[in-house]
Design a protein around this motif. Structure first.
Motif, PDB file in Angstrom:
ATOM      1  N   GLY A  38       0.791  -1.227   0.000  1.00 25.35           N
ATOM      2  CA  GLY A  38       0.000   0.000   0.000  1.00 25.35           C
ATOM      3  C   GLY A  38       0.820   1.273   0.000  1.00 25.35           C
ATOM      4  N   PRO A  39       0.349   2.315   0.723  1.00 28.16           N
ATOM      5  CA  PRO A  39       1.035   3.610   0.722  1.00 28.16           C
ATOM      6  C   PRO A  39       2.489   3.533   1.190  1.00 28.16           C
ATOM      7  CG  PRO A  39      -1.171   3.837   1.622  1.00 28.16           C
ATOM      8  CD  PRO A  39      -0.939   2.363   1.441  1.00 28.16           C
ATOM      9  N   MET A  40       2.790   2.607   2.133  1.00 24.01           N
ATOM     10  CA  MET A  40       4.172   2.478   2.593  1.00 24.01           C
ATOM     11  C   MET A  40       5.081   2.022   1.448  1.00 24.01           C
ATOM     12  SD  MET A  40       5.652   0.269   5.800  1.00 24.01           S
ATOM     13  CE  MET A  40       7.406   0.268   6.205  1.00 24.01           C
ATOM     14  N   ARG A  41       4.580   1.127   0.606  1.00 22.17           N
ATOM     15  CA  ARG A  41       5.371   0.669  -0.547  1.00 22.17           C
ATOM     16  C   ARG A  41       5.585   1.814  -1.529  1.00 22.17           C
ATOM     17  NH1 ARG A  41       4.096  -1.263  -5.610  1.00 22.17           N
ATOM     18  NH2 ARG A  41       1.852  -1.415  -5.140  1.00 22.17           N
ATOM     19  N   TRP A  42       4.549   2.601  -1.787  1.00 24.36           N
ATOM     20  CA  TRP A  42       4.695   3.716  -2.715  1.00 24.36           C
ATOM     21  C   TRP A  42       5.718   4.727  -2.196  1.00 24.36           C
ATOM     22  CZ3 TRP A  42      -1.295   4.334  -2.469  1.00 24.36           C
ATOM     23  CH2 TRP A  42      -1.892   3.224  -3.104  1.00 24.36           C
ATOM     24  N   GLY A  43       5.645   5.012  -0.886  1.00 26.80           N
ATOM     25  CA  GLY A  43       6.617   5.934  -0.297  1.00 26.80           C
ATOM     26  C   GLY A  43       8.032   5.391  -0.359  1.00 26.80           C
ATOM     27  N   ARG A  44       8.179   4.092  -0.102  1.00 29.69           N
ATOM     28  CA  ARG A  44       9.505   3.460  -0.197  1.00 29.69           C
ATOM     29  C   ARG A  44      10.083   3.613  -1.597  1.00 29.69           C
ATOM     30  NH1 ARG A  44       8.922  -2.632  -0.704  1.00 29.69           N
ATOM     31  NH2 ARG A  44       8.465  -1.897  -2.834  1.00 29.69           N
ATOM     32  N   ASP A  45       9.272   3.284  -2.602  1.00 32.86           N
ATOM     33  CA  ASP A  45       9.758   3.342  -3.975  1.00 32.86           C
ATOM     34  C   ASP A  45      10.128   4.766  -4.378  1.00 32.86           C
ATOM     35  OD1 ASP A  45       9.250   0.666  -3.981  1.00 32.86           O
ATOM     36  OD2 ASP A  45       7.607   0.725  -5.447  1.00 32.86           O
ATOM     37  N   LEU A  46       9.322   5.727  -3.954  1.00 32.63           N
ATOM     38  CA  LEU A  46       9.617   7.129  -4.274  1.00 32.63           C
ATOM     39  C   LEU A  46      10.912   7.565  -3.608  1.00 32.63           C
ATOM     40  CD1 LEU A  46       8.823   9.827  -5.558  1.00 32.63           C
ATOM     41  CD2 LEU A  46       7.454  10.310  -3.498  1.00 32.63           C
ATOM     42  N   SER A  47      11.098   7.190  -2.356  1.00 31.44           N
ATOM     43  CA  SER A  47      12.322   7.555  -1.640  1.00 31.44           C
ATOM     44  C   SER A  47      13.552   6.947  -2.309  1.00 31.44           C
ATOM     45  CB  SER A  47      12.237   7.088  -0.187  1.00 31.44           C
ATOM     46  OG  SER A  47      11.186   7.723   0.496  1.00 31.44           O
ATOM     47  N   LEU A  48      13.444   5.707  -2.740  1.00 25.71           N
ATOM     48  CA  LEU A  48      14.570   5.065  -3.417  1.00 25.71           C
ATOM     49  C   LEU A  48      14.901   5.775  -4.722  1.00 25.71           C
ATOM     50  CD1 LEU A  48      13.698   1.313  -2.787  1.00 25.71           C
ATOM     51  CD2 LEU A  48      15.779   2.475  -2.029  1.00 25.71           C
ATOM     52  N   ARG A  49      13.886   6.162  -5.479  1.00 26.66           N
ATOM     53  CA  ARG A  49      14.124   6.854  -6.746  1.00 26.66           C
ATOM     54  C   ARG A  49      14.773   8.213  -6.519  1.00 26.66           C
ATOM     55  NH1 ARG A  49       8.741   4.699  -8.178  1.00 26.66           N
ATOM     56  NH2 ARG A  49       9.008   3.102  -9.797  1.00 26.66           N
ATOM     57  N   LEU A  50      14.355   8.908  -5.466  1.00 26.24           N
ATOM     58  CA  LEU A  50      14.862  10.261  -5.218  1.00 26.24           C
ATOM     59  C   LEU A  50      16.247  10.273  -4.572  1.00 26.24           C
ATOM     60  CD1 LEU A  50      11.630  12.054  -3.919  1.00 26.24           C
ATOM     61  CD2 LEU A  50      12.725  12.325  -6.157  1.00 26.24           C
ATOM     62  N   LEU A  51      16.481   9.350  -3.640  1.00 27.04           N
ATOM     63  CA  LEU A  51      17.692   9.415  -2.820  1.00 27.04           C
ATOM     64  C   LEU A  51      18.746   8.370  -3.192  1.00 27.04           C
ATOM     65  CD1 LEU A  51      15.997  10.083   0.628  1.00 27.04           C
ATOM     66  CD2 LEU A  51      17.045  11.748  -0.918  1.00 27.04           C
ATOM     67  N   GLY A  52      18.346   7.286  -3.819  1.00 26.56           N
ATOM     68  CA  GLY A  52      19.289   6.311  -4.345  1.00 26.56           C
ATOM     69  C   GLY A  52      20.346   5.858  -3.362  1.00 26.56           C
ATOM     70  N   GLU A  53      21.605   6.151  -3.680  1.00 22.69           N
ATOM     71  CA  GLU A  53      22.736   5.683  -2.872  1.00 22.69           C
ATOM     72  C   GLU A  53      22.675   6.184  -1.433  1.00 22.69           C
ATOM     73  OE1 GLU A  53      26.617   6.228  -4.406  1.00 22.69           O
ATOM     74  OE2 GLU A  53      26.383   4.665  -5.942  1.00 22.69           O
ATOM     75  N   ARG A  54      22.091   7.337  -1.206  1.00 23.66           N
ATOM     76  CA  ARG A  54      22.027   7.866   0.160  1.00 23.66           C
ATOM     77  C   ARG A  54      21.219   6.953   1.070  1.00 23.66           C
ATOM     78  NH1 ARG A  54      20.051  13.943  -0.151  1.00 23.66           N
ATOM     79  NH2 ARG A  54      20.174  13.643   2.120  1.00 23.66           N
ATOM     80  N   ILE A  55      20.271   6.226   0.498  1.00 28.51           N
ATOM     81  CA  ILE A  55      19.487   5.265   1.283  1.00 28.51           C
ATOM     82  C   ILE A  55      20.184   3.920   1.362  1.00 28.51           C
ATOM     83  CG2 ILE A  55      17.382   3.863   1.260  1.00 28.51           C
ATOM     84  CD1 ILE A  55      15.828   6.260   0.393  1.00 28.51           C
ATOM     85  N   LEU A  56      20.782   3.482   0.261  1.00 19.56           N
ATOM     86  CA  LEU A  56      21.338   2.132   0.200  1.00 19.56           C
ATOM     87  C   LEU A  56      22.671   1.990   0.916  1.00 19.56           C
ATOM     88  CD1 LEU A  56      20.501   1.164  -3.496  1.00 19.56           C
ATOM     89  CD2 LEU A  56      19.186   0.692  -1.421  1.00 19.56           C
ATOM     90  N   ASP A  57      23.467   3.047   0.955  1.00 18.45           N
ATOM     91  CA  ASP A  57      24.749   2.971   1.652  1.00 18.45           C
ATOM     92  C   ASP A  57      24.500   2.978   3.164  1.00 18.45           C
ATOM     93  OD1 ASP A  57      27.449   2.796   1.957  1.00 18.45           O
ATOM     94  OD2 ASP A  57      27.884   4.884   1.440  1.00 18.45           O
ATOM     95  N   VAL A  58      25.366   2.280   3.910  1.00 19.94           N
ATOM     96  CA  VAL A  58      25.181   2.171   5.358  1.00 19.94           C
ATOM     97  C   VAL A  58      26.515   2.474   6.049  1.00 19.94           C
ATOM     98  CG1 VAL A  58      24.129   0.789   7.192  1.00 19.94           C
ATOM     99  CG2 VAL A  58      23.640   0.228   4.806  1.00 19.94           C
ATOM    100  N   PRO A  59      26.923   3.741   6.091  1.00 20.67           N
ATOM    101  CA  PRO A  59      28.264   4.078   6.609  1.00 20.67           C
ATOM    102  C   PRO A  59      28.517   3.588   8.029  1.00 20.67           C
ATOM    103  CG  PRO A  59      27.317   5.944   5.432  1.00 20.67           C
ATOM    104  CD  PRO A  59      26.229   4.923   5.557  1.00 20.67           C
ATOM    105  N   TRP A  60      27.529   3.717   8.923  1.00 16.20           N
ATOM    106  CA  TRP A  60      27.773   3.315  10.316  1.00 16.20           C
ATOM    107  C   TRP A  60      28.084   1.825  10.409  1.00 16.20           C
ATOM    108  CZ3 TRP A  60      24.898  -0.565  12.445  1.00 16.20           C
ATOM    109  CH2 TRP A  60      23.652  -0.843  11.873  1.00 16.20           C
ATOM    110  N   LEU A  61      27.565   1.039   9.464  1.00 19.91           N
ATOM    111  CA  LEU A  61      27.820  -0.395   9.456  1.00 19.91           C
ATOM    112  C   LEU A  61      29.142  -0.714   8.773  1.00 19.91           C
ATOM    113  CD1 LEU A  61      26.813  -3.300   9.955  1.00 19.91           C
ATOM    114  CD2 LEU A  61      25.649  -3.153   7.739  1.00 19.91           C
ATOM    115  N   TYR A  62      29.349  -0.160   7.593  1.00 18.68           N
ATOM    116  CA  TYR A  62      30.501  -0.527   6.791  1.00 18.68           C
ATOM    117  C   TYR A  62      31.822   0.042   7.319  1.00 18.68           C
ATOM    118  CZ  TYR A  62      27.039  -2.107   3.393  1.00 18.68           C
ATOM    119  OH  TYR A  62      26.004  -2.765   2.766  1.00 18.68           O
ATOM    120  N   ARG A  63      31.732   1.092   8.131  1.00 16.95           N
ATOM    121  CA  ARG A  63      32.980   1.624   8.707  1.00 16.95           C
ATOM    122  C   ARG A  63      33.572   0.685   9.740  1.00 16.95           C
ATOM    123  NH1 ARG A  63      30.364   7.292   8.967  1.00 16.95           N
ATOM    124  NH2 ARG A  63      31.051   8.233   6.994  1.00 16.95           N
ATOM    125  N   GLY A  64      32.739  -0.224  10.257  1.00 14.30           N
ATOM    126  CA  GLY A  64      33.254  -1.248  11.140  1.00 14.30           C
ATOM    127  C   GLY A  64      32.922  -0.996  12.592  1.00 14.30           C
TER     128      GLY A  64
END
Length: 401
Positions: free
Chosen positions: A368-394
Protein backbone atom coordinates in the motif's frame (compact mmCIF):
# COMPACT_ATOMS: atom_id res chain seq x y z
CA UNK A 1 50.79 -22.03 31.22
CA UNK A 2 48.40 -21.21 28.39
CA UNK A 3 44.76 -20.82 29.18
CA UNK A 4 42.30 -23.08 27.39
CA UNK A 5 39.04 -22.02 25.78
CA UNK A 6 36.29 -24.50 24.94
CA UNK A 7 34.11 -23.66 21.92
CA UNK A 8 30.71 -25.21 21.23
CA UNK A 9 29.92 -25.18 17.52
CA UNK A 10 32.02 -25.64 14.41
CA UNK A 11 30.16 -23.38 11.98
CA UNK A 12 31.40 -20.05 10.67
CA UNK A 13 31.15 -18.40 14.10
CA UNK A 14 32.88 -21.27 15.88
CA UNK A 15 35.73 -21.42 13.37
CA UNK A 16 36.20 -17.66 13.52
CA UNK A 17 36.20 -17.81 17.33
CA UNK A 18 38.81 -20.59 17.24
CA UNK A 19 41.03 -18.54 14.95
CA UNK A 20 40.69 -15.42 17.09
CA UNK A 21 41.33 -17.27 20.36
CA UNK A 22 44.40 -19.01 18.96
CA UNK A 23 45.80 -15.68 17.81
CA UNK A 24 45.19 -14.36 21.31
CA UNK A 25 47.55 -17.04 22.62
CA UNK A 26 44.99 -19.49 24.00
CA UNK A 27 44.73 -23.23 23.53
CA UNK A 28 41.46 -24.03 21.78
CA UNK A 29 39.25 -27.09 22.01
CA UNK A 30 36.33 -26.88 19.58
CA UNK A 31 33.39 -29.32 19.67
CA UNK A 32 31.05 -29.78 16.72
CA UNK A 33 28.02 -32.04 17.03
CA UNK A 34 27.96 -32.99 13.33
CA UNK A 35 30.15 -35.82 12.11
CA UNK A 36 31.97 -33.51 9.67
CA UNK A 37 32.87 -29.83 9.48
CA UNK A 38 30.50 -28.62 6.78
CA UNK A 39 28.14 -25.70 6.23
CA UNK A 40 24.66 -25.90 4.80
CA UNK A 41 23.00 -23.00 3.06
CA UNK A 42 23.89 -21.01 0.01
CA UNK A 43 25.35 -17.53 -0.39
CA UNK A 44 26.60 -14.95 2.06
CA UNK A 45 27.16 -11.24 1.47
CA UNK A 46 30.20 -9.73 3.19
CA UNK A 47 30.25 -5.97 3.58
CA UNK A 48 33.57 -4.11 3.79
CA UNK A 49 33.34 -4.20 7.60
CA UNK A 50 33.60 -8.01 7.44
CA UNK A 51 36.12 -8.21 4.59
CA UNK A 52 38.37 -5.93 6.64
CA UNK A 53 38.26 -8.44 9.52
CA UNK A 54 39.35 -11.22 7.16
CA UNK A 55 42.12 -8.99 5.81
CA UNK A 56 43.38 -8.37 9.34
CA UNK A 57 43.66 -12.14 9.75
CA UNK A 58 45.73 -12.32 6.57
CA UNK A 59 42.96 -14.03 4.58
CA UNK A 60 42.58 -11.61 1.66
CA UNK A 61 44.20 -13.94 -0.88
CA UNK A 62 42.12 -16.88 0.30
CA UNK A 63 38.97 -14.77 -0.02
CA UNK A 64 40.01 -13.54 -3.46
CA UNK A 65 40.35 -17.13 -4.65
CA UNK A 66 36.76 -18.17 -3.90
CA UNK A 67 34.54 -15.06 -3.66
CA UNK A 68 32.92 -12.75 -6.19
CA UNK A 69 33.22 -8.96 -5.97
CA UNK A 70 30.14 -7.34 -7.56
CA UNK A 71 30.45 -3.84 -8.97
CA UNK A 72 26.85 -2.78 -8.35
CA UNK A 73 23.81 -3.34 -6.14
CA UNK A 74 20.48 -2.76 -7.86
CA UNK A 75 17.08 -2.52 -6.19
CA UNK A 76 14.17 -3.33 -8.51
CA UNK A 77 10.42 -3.54 -8.18
CA UNK A 78 9.24 -7.13 -8.09
CA UNK A 79 5.97 -6.01 -9.68
CA UNK A 80 7.11 -3.81 -12.57
CA UNK A 81 10.74 -4.88 -12.89
CA UNK A 82 11.84 -1.23 -12.92
CA UNK A 83 15.11 -0.25 -11.24
CA UNK A 84 14.37 1.87 -8.17
CA UNK A 85 17.93 2.65 -7.04
CA UNK A 86 21.54 1.49 -7.36
CA UNK A 87 24.62 1.50 -5.15
CA UNK A 88 28.17 1.36 -6.47
CA UNK A 89 30.19 -1.41 -4.87
CA UNK A 90 33.56 -2.53 -6.27
CA UNK A 91 36.20 0.20 -6.29
CA UNK A 92 33.80 2.65 -4.63
CA UNK A 93 33.57 0.49 -1.49
CA UNK A 94 37.35 0.08 -1.34
CA UNK A 95 37.89 3.82 -1.64
CA UNK A 96 35.19 4.68 0.88
CA UNK A 97 35.67 1.95 3.49
CA UNK A 98 39.07 0.40 2.84
CA UNK A 99 37.78 -3.01 1.74
CA UNK A 100 35.64 -4.55 -0.98
CA UNK A 101 32.08 -5.84 -0.90
CA UNK A 102 32.18 -9.61 -1.46
CA UNK A 103 29.66 -12.36 -2.13
CA UNK A 104 30.62 -15.93 -1.27
CA UNK A 105 29.18 -19.40 -0.89
CA UNK A 106 28.69 -20.14 2.81
CA UNK A 107 30.61 -23.41 2.52
CA UNK A 108 33.55 -21.57 0.91
CA UNK A 109 33.66 -19.05 3.76
CA UNK A 110 33.56 -21.87 6.30
CA UNK A 111 36.34 -23.75 4.48
CA UNK A 112 38.43 -20.59 4.31
CA UNK A 113 38.27 -20.23 8.10
CA UNK A 114 38.81 -23.98 8.61
CA UNK A 115 41.96 -23.81 6.49
CA UNK A 116 43.19 -20.86 8.52
CA UNK A 117 43.03 -22.80 11.81
CA UNK A 118 44.65 -25.95 10.41
CA UNK A 119 48.25 -24.74 10.91
CA UNK A 120 47.48 -23.65 14.49
CA UNK A 121 49.01 -26.25 16.80
CA UNK A 122 47.01 -24.80 19.69
CA UNK A 123 43.66 -25.62 18.02
CA UNK A 124 42.07 -29.05 18.43
CA UNK A 125 38.94 -29.68 16.36
CA UNK A 126 36.55 -32.40 17.57
CA UNK A 127 33.67 -33.72 15.46
CA UNK A 128 30.60 -35.71 16.38
CA UNK A 129 30.57 -34.40 19.96
CA UNK A 130 27.70 -32.48 21.56
CA UNK A 131 28.09 -30.46 24.75
CA UNK A 132 25.17 -31.34 27.00
CA UNK A 133 25.74 -28.86 29.83
CA UNK A 134 28.43 -26.97 31.73
CA UNK A 135 29.27 -25.94 35.28
CA UNK A 136 31.56 -23.27 36.73
CA UNK A 137 33.62 -23.87 39.87
CA UNK A 138 36.81 -22.44 41.39
CA UNK A 139 37.73 -20.39 38.34
CA UNK A 140 37.25 -23.13 35.75
CA UNK A 141 34.39 -24.24 33.54
CA UNK A 142 33.61 -27.93 33.18
CA UNK A 143 31.63 -29.25 30.23
CA UNK A 144 29.97 -32.62 29.98
CA UNK A 145 29.30 -34.12 26.56
CA UNK A 146 26.28 -36.24 25.71
CA UNK A 147 28.49 -39.35 25.79
CA UNK A 148 29.50 -38.60 29.39
CA UNK A 149 32.96 -37.15 28.81
CA UNK A 150 34.04 -34.22 31.02
CA UNK A 151 36.46 -31.52 29.82
CA UNK A 152 37.82 -28.61 31.84
CA UNK A 153 38.69 -25.18 30.51
CA UNK A 154 39.27 -21.58 31.51
CA UNK A 155 36.43 -20.20 29.37
CA UNK A 156 33.51 -21.49 27.28
CA UNK A 157 32.23 -19.87 24.09
CA UNK A 158 28.77 -20.83 22.87
CA UNK A 159 28.85 -20.53 19.07
CA UNK A 160 26.38 -23.33 18.49
CA UNK A 161 23.75 -21.38 16.59
CA UNK A 162 20.22 -20.12 17.06
CA UNK A 163 19.11 -23.36 18.79
CA UNK A 164 22.31 -23.68 20.85
CA UNK A 165 22.38 -25.43 24.21
CA UNK A 166 24.89 -23.06 25.80
CA UNK A 167 22.51 -20.11 25.54
CA UNK A 168 19.67 -22.23 26.88
CA UNK A 169 21.61 -22.91 30.06
CA UNK A 170 23.19 -19.46 30.36
CA UNK A 171 20.07 -17.34 29.81
CA UNK A 172 17.13 -19.72 30.08
CA UNK A 173 15.07 -17.51 27.79
CA UNK A 174 13.35 -20.24 25.80
CA UNK A 175 13.48 -21.04 22.10
CA UNK A 176 13.90 -18.43 19.37
CA UNK A 177 10.76 -16.95 17.86
CA UNK A 178 9.39 -17.73 14.42
CA UNK A 179 9.46 -14.66 12.16
CA UNK A 180 6.61 -15.82 9.96
CA UNK A 181 8.95 -15.65 6.98
CA UNK A 182 10.17 -18.50 4.79
CA UNK A 183 13.39 -18.46 2.76
CA UNK A 184 13.61 -20.44 -0.47
CA UNK A 185 17.28 -20.75 -1.46
CA UNK A 186 18.93 -22.07 -4.61
CA UNK A 187 22.25 -22.12 -6.43
CA UNK A 188 22.58 -22.37 -10.19
CA UNK A 189 25.65 -22.59 -12.37
CA UNK A 190 25.72 -19.42 -14.48
CA UNK A 191 26.67 -21.33 -17.61
CA UNK A 192 23.50 -23.42 -17.28
CA UNK A 193 21.28 -20.32 -17.29
CA UNK A 194 20.18 -18.34 -20.36
CA UNK A 195 22.62 -15.47 -20.97
CA UNK A 196 20.00 -12.84 -20.17
CA UNK A 197 19.56 -14.32 -16.68
CA UNK A 198 23.24 -14.47 -15.72
CA UNK A 199 24.56 -11.77 -13.43
CA UNK A 200 27.75 -10.54 -11.80
CA UNK A 201 25.92 -7.97 -9.70
CA UNK A 202 23.66 -7.95 -6.63
CA UNK A 203 19.97 -7.41 -7.34
CA UNK A 204 17.20 -7.12 -4.76
CA UNK A 205 13.62 -7.34 -6.00
CA UNK A 206 11.10 -5.80 -3.58
CA UNK A 207 7.43 -6.78 -3.63
CA UNK A 208 4.40 -6.89 -1.35
CA UNK A 209 5.09 -9.38 1.45
CA UNK A 210 8.12 -10.80 -0.36
CA UNK A 211 11.54 -10.02 -1.79
CA UNK A 212 14.16 -11.79 -3.87
CA UNK A 213 17.95 -11.41 -3.84
CA UNK A 214 20.37 -12.72 -6.48
CA UNK A 215 24.14 -12.41 -6.69
CA UNK A 216 27.23 -14.29 -7.93
CA UNK A 217 29.33 -16.65 -5.82
CA UNK A 218 32.34 -18.91 -6.44
CA UNK A 219 34.25 -16.29 -8.42
CA UNK A 220 31.11 -15.57 -10.38
CA UNK A 221 30.68 -19.08 -11.79
CA UNK A 222 27.49 -19.70 -9.77
CA UNK A 223 24.47 -17.57 -8.98
CA UNK A 224 22.83 -17.52 -5.55
CA UNK A 225 19.10 -16.83 -5.31
CA UNK A 226 16.98 -16.29 -2.22
CA UNK A 227 13.21 -15.77 -2.22
CA UNK A 228 11.73 -14.70 1.12
CA UNK A 229 7.96 -14.77 1.53
CA UNK A 230 5.49 -14.62 4.38
CA UNK A 231 4.17 -17.96 5.55
CA UNK A 232 3.94 -20.35 8.50
CA UNK A 233 6.88 -22.53 9.47
CA UNK A 234 6.46 -26.27 8.94
CA UNK A 235 5.11 -28.05 12.01
CA UNK A 236 8.09 -30.43 12.11
CA UNK A 237 10.83 -27.92 12.98
CA UNK A 238 13.25 -30.77 13.73
CA UNK A 239 13.50 -31.20 9.97
CA UNK A 240 13.65 -27.50 9.18
CA UNK A 241 15.68 -27.86 5.97
CA UNK A 242 13.82 -29.79 3.31
CA UNK A 243 13.18 -29.77 -0.42
CA UNK A 244 10.94 -26.83 -1.25
CA UNK A 245 7.62 -27.21 -3.02
CA UNK A 246 8.06 -25.49 -6.39
CA UNK A 247 4.31 -25.02 -6.72
CA UNK A 248 4.18 -23.12 -3.41
CA UNK A 249 7.02 -20.87 -4.55
CA UNK A 250 5.37 -20.18 -7.90
CA UNK A 251 2.11 -19.33 -6.13
CA UNK A 252 3.92 -16.91 -3.78
CA UNK A 253 5.29 -15.04 -6.81
CA UNK A 254 1.91 -14.61 -8.48
CA UNK A 255 1.64 -11.05 -9.76
CA UNK A 256 5.36 -10.37 -9.95
CA UNK A 257 7.00 -9.35 -13.21
CA UNK A 258 7.93 -11.85 -15.90
CA UNK A 259 11.64 -11.05 -15.59
CA UNK A 260 11.64 -12.19 -11.95
CA UNK A 261 9.52 -15.24 -12.62
CA UNK A 262 11.86 -16.24 -15.47
CA UNK A 263 14.80 -16.25 -13.04
CA UNK A 264 12.98 -18.41 -10.50
CA UNK A 265 11.75 -20.86 -13.15
CA UNK A 266 15.27 -21.15 -14.58
CA UNK A 267 16.58 -22.87 -11.42
CA UNK A 268 14.91 -26.27 -11.92
CA UNK A 269 15.45 -25.93 -15.67
CA UNK A 270 19.19 -25.67 -14.97
CA UNK A 271 19.11 -28.95 -13.07
CA UNK A 272 19.16 -27.41 -9.58
CA UNK A 273 16.53 -27.38 -6.84
CA UNK A 274 15.15 -25.06 -4.18
CA UNK A 275 15.59 -25.58 -0.44
CA UNK A 276 13.33 -24.15 2.24
CA UNK A 277 14.30 -22.58 5.58
CA UNK A 278 11.82 -21.16 8.10
CA UNK A 279 13.43 -18.05 9.58
CA UNK A 280 13.78 -17.58 13.34
CA UNK A 281 15.28 -14.76 15.37
CA UNK A 282 15.25 -13.14 18.81
CA UNK A 283 14.53 -9.59 19.96
CA UNK A 284 17.54 -7.24 19.83
CA UNK A 285 19.99 -7.56 22.70
CA UNK A 286 19.18 -5.35 25.69
CA UNK A 287 22.36 -5.57 27.76
CA UNK A 288 25.87 -7.02 27.83
CA UNK A 289 24.99 -9.86 30.19
CA UNK A 290 23.09 -11.51 27.33
CA UNK A 291 26.46 -12.08 25.65
CA UNK A 292 28.68 -13.02 28.61
CA UNK A 293 28.40 -14.05 32.24
CA UNK A 294 31.28 -15.33 34.32
CA UNK A 295 33.41 -17.75 32.31
CA UNK A 296 30.84 -18.21 29.54
CA UNK A 297 30.23 -16.05 26.47
CA UNK A 298 27.99 -16.32 23.42
CA UNK A 299 28.95 -15.51 19.84
CA UNK A 300 27.14 -15.18 16.52
CA UNK A 301 23.63 -16.59 16.16
CA UNK A 302 23.78 -18.10 19.64
CA UNK A 303 23.94 -14.54 20.99
CA UNK A 304 22.06 -12.42 18.46
CA UNK A 305 20.21 -14.31 15.71
CA UNK A 306 18.89 -11.80 13.21
CA UNK A 307 16.75 -11.62 10.12
CA UNK A 308 18.75 -11.61 6.87
CA UNK A 309 17.57 -8.20 5.67
CA UNK A 310 20.86 -6.41 6.29
CA UNK A 311 23.01 -9.35 5.10
CA UNK A 312 25.08 -9.31 8.28
CA UNK A 313 24.42 -12.59 10.14
CA UNK A 314 27.76 -14.19 9.31
CA UNK A 315 29.42 -10.78 9.38
CA UNK A 316 28.46 -10.06 12.97
CA UNK A 317 29.78 -13.49 14.03
CA UNK A 318 33.14 -12.69 12.41
CA UNK A 319 33.19 -9.25 14.02
CA UNK A 320 32.40 -10.93 17.35
CA UNK A 321 35.40 -13.22 16.88
CA UNK A 322 37.79 -10.33 16.23
CA UNK A 323 36.63 -8.60 19.41
CA UNK A 324 36.83 -11.87 21.33
CA UNK A 325 40.44 -12.10 20.18
CA UNK A 326 41.13 -8.60 21.48
CA UNK A 327 39.49 -9.36 24.82
CA UNK A 328 41.24 -12.69 25.33
CA UNK A 329 44.55 -10.94 24.64
CA UNK A 330 44.13 -8.77 27.75
CA UNK A 331 46.35 -10.99 29.86
CA UNK A 332 46.41 -8.60 32.81
CA UNK A 333 42.67 -9.11 33.38
CA UNK A 334 40.91 -12.07 34.97
CA UNK A 335 38.97 -14.16 32.46
CA UNK A 336 35.47 -13.00 33.54
CA UNK A 337 36.57 -9.39 33.03
CA UNK A 338 37.94 -10.22 29.58
CA UNK A 339 34.65 -11.79 28.55
CA UNK A 340 32.75 -8.86 30.03
CA UNK A 341 34.91 -6.49 27.99
CA UNK A 342 34.07 -8.53 24.89
CA UNK A 343 30.34 -8.34 25.63
CA UNK A 344 30.41 -4.62 26.39
CA UNK A 345 32.24 -3.95 23.14
CA UNK A 346 29.76 -5.94 21.07
CA UNK A 347 26.21 -5.95 22.39
CA UNK A 348 25.10 -2.48 21.30
CA UNK A 349 26.36 -2.86 17.74
CA UNK A 350 24.77 -6.29 17.44
CA UNK A 351 21.50 -4.96 18.85
CA UNK A 352 21.54 -2.12 16.30
CA UNK A 353 22.08 -4.56 13.44
CA UNK A 354 19.30 -6.84 14.74
CA UNK A 355 16.87 -3.92 14.95
CA UNK A 356 17.84 -2.54 11.54
CA UNK A 357 17.47 -5.99 9.98
CA UNK A 358 13.94 -6.31 11.34
CA UNK A 359 13.07 -2.79 10.16
CA UNK A 360 14.45 -3.52 6.69
CA UNK A 361 12.19 -6.57 6.43
CA UNK A 362 9.16 -4.37 7.04
CA UNK A 363 10.36 -1.93 4.38
CA UNK A 364 11.28 -4.61 1.83
CA UNK A 365 7.86 -6.29 2.15
CA UNK A 366 5.79 -3.12 2.42
CA UNK A 367 2.31 -2.88 0.93
CA UNK A 368 0.00 0.00 0.00
CA UNK A 369 1.03 3.61 0.72
CA UNK A 370 4.17 2.48 2.59
CA UNK A 371 5.37 0.67 -0.55
CA UNK A 372 4.70 3.72 -2.71
CA UNK A 373 6.62 5.93 -0.30
CA UNK A 374 9.50 3.46 -0.20
CA UNK A 375 9.76 3.34 -3.97
CA UNK A 376 9.62 7.13 -4.27
CA UNK A 377 12.32 7.56 -1.64
CA UNK A 378 14.57 5.06 -3.42
CA UNK A 379 14.12 6.85 -6.75
CA UNK A 380 14.86 10.26 -5.22
CA UNK A 381 17.69 9.41 -2.82
CA UNK A 382 19.29 6.31 -4.34
CA UNK A 383 22.74 5.68 -2.87
CA UNK A 384 22.03 7.87 0.16
CA UNK A 385 19.49 5.27 1.28
CA UNK A 386 21.34 2.13 0.20
CA UNK A 387 24.75 2.97 1.65
CA UNK A 388 25.18 2.17 5.36
CA UNK A 389 28.26 4.08 6.61
CA UNK A 390 27.77 3.32 10.32
CA UNK A 391 27.82 -0.40 9.46
CA UNK A 392 30.50 -0.53 6.79
CA UNK A 393 32.98 1.62 8.71
CA UNK A 394 33.25 -1.25 11.14
CA UNK A 395 33.19 -1.91 14.85
CA UNK A 396 33.19 1.04 17.26
CA UNK A 397 33.70 -0.50 20.72
CA UNK A 398 31.91 0.97 23.69
CA UNK A 399 33.34 1.72 27.09
CA UNK A 400 33.66 -0.88 29.80
CA UNK A 401 31.31 -0.31 32.70
Amino acid sequence: MKKQVLIAGGGIGGMAAALGAARAGWDVRLYERAAAFTEVGAGVQLGPNVVRCLQNWGLQQSLQAVAAFPAQLHVRSALSGQTLASLRLGVEMVQRYGAAYATIHRADLHHLLWQAVQPCAEVQLNQGITIDHYAESDGVVLIRTTDGKEIEGDALIGADGVWGRIRTQLLGDGPPRSTGHLAYRALARQASLPKRLRTQEVTAWLGPRLHVVQYPVRRGDWQNLVVIVHGPAPEDMAHWDHAANAADLAHALTGTCSALQDIVRAVPASGQGWRLWPLSDRPPLRHASQMAQGLVALLGDAAHPMRPYLAQGAGMAIEDATQLQNALSMHDLEVPLRLRRYALNRWQRNARVQARSQRNGNIFHATGPMRWGRDLSLRLLGERILDVPWLYRGHQPGQMA
